[in-house]
Write an enzyme that holds these catalytic residues in place. Structure first.
Site, short mmCIF file in Angstrom:
data_model
loop_
_atom_site.label_atom_id
_atom_site.label_comp_id
_atom_site.label_asym_id
_atom_site.label_seq_id
_atom_site.Cartn_x
_atom_site.Cartn_y
_atom_site.Cartn_z
N GLY A 104 1.16 -1.39 0.08
CA GLY A 104 -0.17 -0.06 0.24
C GLY A 104 0.30 2.01 0.05
N CYS A 105 0.74 1.90 0.50
CA CYS A 105 1.32 3.47 1.17
C CYS A 105 3.34 2.89 1.39
CB CYS A 105 0.41 4.55 1.97
SG CYS A 105 1.29 5.84 2.61
#
Length: 207
Positions: free
Chosen positions: A37-38
């Site tokens: 993800g991020c």
């Protein structure tokens, strides 16, 4: 599922490589790459692991050369946000890195991670040896049994010469440290600690 650009260029082609030339590793070091993800949060997770000697936030899995952050966020590059982890295998095992990865992300969402949804936020493990690949596949299966949910993280063999890991702009490196106020606001707004606690219980990050 990941978008066709990612599946076609990464899984079916199977042509991934180690990081950019000119970053030679110490003789006793190894490299792993994780997309959770991020990449701000993924990098933070690995920055806390003893035995990890270096981390770089960046992009992997697509066909666009030297993409910018804006390029990847706009979509169409095939890349996901990822973190390259250099580690000393005498101090930390690959399995321990996988444990850190799983517990710092949500691999059960096919559309991204918590509040970060989109093609560039899909989860993946890029492996660079048969040992890494086999360990990652077994670990993914174990996580699926533990959570009793489908695990959408892709495990990719990245041993052939081909597309490299591209580091992100300096601004994004160790963002949780260099822009701590903004990062903390993002994490709280995203609801990341609560979501990970709900998914992983006591195994969720405590930092």
């Amino acid at each position: 599922m990941l978008k066709r650009t990612f599946l076609g260029r990464v899984v079916l082609a199977g042509v991934m490589a180690l990081s950019l030339a000119g970053n030679a590793l110490a003789a006793d070091s190894q490299v792993a790459v994780f997309a959770g993800g991020c990449f701000w949060s993924t990098q933070k997770a690995f920055d806390h692991v003893k035995g990890v000697t270096n981390t770089r936030a960046g992009f992997m899995g697509g066909s666009v050369k030297s993409p910018s952050y804006d390029d990847v966020v706009r979509g169409g590059t095939g890349h996901v946000e990822a973190v390259e982890v250099t580690y000393d295998p005498d101090k930390v095992s690959y399995q321990q890195l996988l444990d850190t990865f799983w517990h710092s992300t949500d691999p059960t969402n096919p559309r991204g991670v918590i509040c970060d949804l989109g093609d560039n936020y899909r989860t993946a493990v890029f492996t660079f040896s048969d040992a890494q690949y086999n360990t990652a596949v077994a670990s993914k299966q174990a996580v699926g049994k533990q959570l009793n949910k489908p695990i959408y993280t892709l495990v990719v063999k990245s041993t052939q010469t081909g597309l490299p890991f591209y580091p992100a702009e300096a601004y994004h490196q160790h963002y949780w440290q260099t822009h701590s106020d903004h990062y903390d606001r993002y994490v709280i707004g995203c609801g990341r600690p609560g979501a990970l606690k709900k998914l992983w219980g006591d195994q969720a990050p405590k930092y």
